[in-house]
Design a protein around this motif. Structure first.
Motif, PDB file in Angstrom:
ATOM      1  N   GLU A   4       0.770  -1.260  -0.017  1.00  0.00           N
ATOM      2  CA  GLU A   4       0.070  -0.007  -0.030  1.00  0.00           C
ATOM      3  C   GLU A   4       0.724   1.390   0.044  1.00  0.00           C
ATOM      4  O   GLU A   4       0.771   2.178  -0.808  1.00  0.00           O
ATOM      5  CB  GLU A   4      -1.075   0.104   1.062  1.00  0.00           C
ATOM      6  N   VAL A   5       1.991   1.330   0.928  1.00  0.00           N
ATOM      7  CA  VAL A   5       2.851   2.412   1.060  1.00  0.00           C
ATOM      8  C   VAL A   5       3.477   2.742  -0.297  1.00  0.00           C
ATOM      9  O   VAL A   5       3.558   3.458  -1.150  1.00  0.00           O
ATOM     10  CB  VAL A   5       3.847   2.480   2.195  1.00  0.00           C
ATOM     11  N   ALA A   6       4.083   1.658  -0.819  1.00  0.00           N
ATOM     12  CA  ALA A   6       4.639   1.474  -2.056  1.00  0.00           C
ATOM     13  C   ALA A   6       3.924   2.037  -3.292  1.00  0.00           C
ATOM     14  O   ALA A   6       4.415   2.796  -4.122  1.00  0.00           O
ATOM     15  CB  ALA A   6       5.354  -0.051  -2.565  1.00  0.00           C
ATOM     16  N   ALA A   7       2.641   1.480  -3.485  1.00  0.00           N
ATOM     17  CA  ALA A   7       1.668   1.964  -4.468  1.00  0.00           C
ATOM     18  C   ALA A   7       1.518   3.305  -4.419  1.00  0.00           C
ATOM     19  O   ALA A   7       1.180   3.934  -5.337  1.00  0.00           O
ATOM     20  CB  ALA A   7       0.606   1.258  -4.450  1.00  0.00           C
ATOM     21  N   ASP A  17       4.630  -6.279  -9.803  1.00  0.00           N
ATOM     22  CA  ASP A  17       4.390  -5.202 -10.325  1.00  0.00           C
ATOM     23  C   ASP A  17       3.240  -4.298 -10.092  1.00  0.00           C
ATOM     24  O   ASP A  17       2.367  -4.724 -10.232  1.00  0.00           O
ATOM     25  CB  ASP A  17       4.629  -5.222 -12.299  1.00  0.00           C
ATOM     26  N   LEU A  18       3.440  -3.078  -9.592  1.00  0.00           N
ATOM     27  CA  LEU A  18       2.396  -2.214  -9.317  1.00  0.00           C
ATOM     28  C   LEU A  18       2.041  -1.361 -10.217  1.00  0.00           C
ATOM     29  O   LEU A  18       0.901  -0.857  -9.808  1.00  0.00           O
ATOM     30  CB  LEU A  18       3.219  -1.184  -7.975  1.00  0.00           C
ATOM     31  N   ARG A  19       2.457  -1.287 -11.498  1.00  0.00           N
ATOM     32  CA  ARG A  19       1.844  -0.143 -12.434  1.00  0.00           C
ATOM     33  C   ARG A  19       1.303  -1.086 -13.788  1.00  0.00           C
ATOM     34  O   ARG A  19       1.116  -0.620 -14.637  1.00  0.00           O
ATOM     35  CB  ARG A  19       2.816   0.631 -12.885  1.00  0.00           C
ATOM     36  N   ALA A  20       1.164  -2.537 -13.488  1.00  0.00           N
ATOM     37  CA  ALA A  20       0.591  -3.231 -14.487  1.00  0.00           C
ATOM     38  C   ALA A  20      -0.807  -3.030 -14.706  1.00  0.00           C
ATOM     39  O   ALA A  20      -1.715  -2.400 -14.173  1.00  0.00           O
ATOM     40  CB  ALA A  20       0.698  -4.717 -14.152  1.00  0.00           C
ATOM     41  N   VAL A  71       7.883   4.146  -7.748  1.00  0.00           N
ATOM     42  CA  VAL A  71       7.936   2.697  -7.170  1.00  0.00           C
ATOM     43  C   VAL A  71       7.253   1.936  -8.240  1.00  0.00           C
ATOM     44  O   VAL A  71       5.966   1.977  -8.157  1.00  0.00           O
ATOM     45  CB  VAL A  71       7.623   2.146  -5.876  1.00  0.00           C
ATOM     46  N   ARG A  72       8.015   1.037  -8.821  1.00  0.00           N
ATOM     47  CA  ARG A  72       7.062   0.280  -9.979  1.00  0.00           C
ATOM     48  C   ARG A  72       6.915  -1.173  -9.683  1.00  0.00           C
ATOM     49  O   ARG A  72       6.119  -1.819 -10.179  1.00  0.00           O
ATOM     50  CB  ARG A  72       7.783   0.467 -11.481  1.00  0.00           C
TER      51      ARG A  72
END
Length: 68
Positions: A19-22, A65-68, A27-28
């Motif tokens: 959650e923090v990373a997103a 992958d947070l940006r998929a 941060v990808r």
């Protein structure tokens, strides 16, 4: 810690980390690793959406992958 096992503490912690990373557009991807013997950690990462990304002599590697 033995008394905390099976209570979802690690699952909750991984969820908060993601959650923090997103929340940071730069941060990808988030990566994790565990030993082949640590099946509980493998389950936590897979359950959080990580997928296996490799291994070395000591560790299994996972990523999401947070940006998929």
């Amino acid at each position: 810690v033995e008394s905390s096992r099976g209570r979802g503490v690690t699952t909750a912690a991984v969820g908060l980390i993601l959650e923090v990373a997103a929340g940071h557009p730069e941060v990808r991807r988030v990566c994790g690793r565990t030993t082949p013997a640590n099946v509980a950690s493998q389950r936590v990462m897979l359950g959080a959406g990580f997928h296996p990304s490799g291994r070395d002599p000591e560790f299994l590697h996972y990523e999401i992958d947070l940006r998929a």
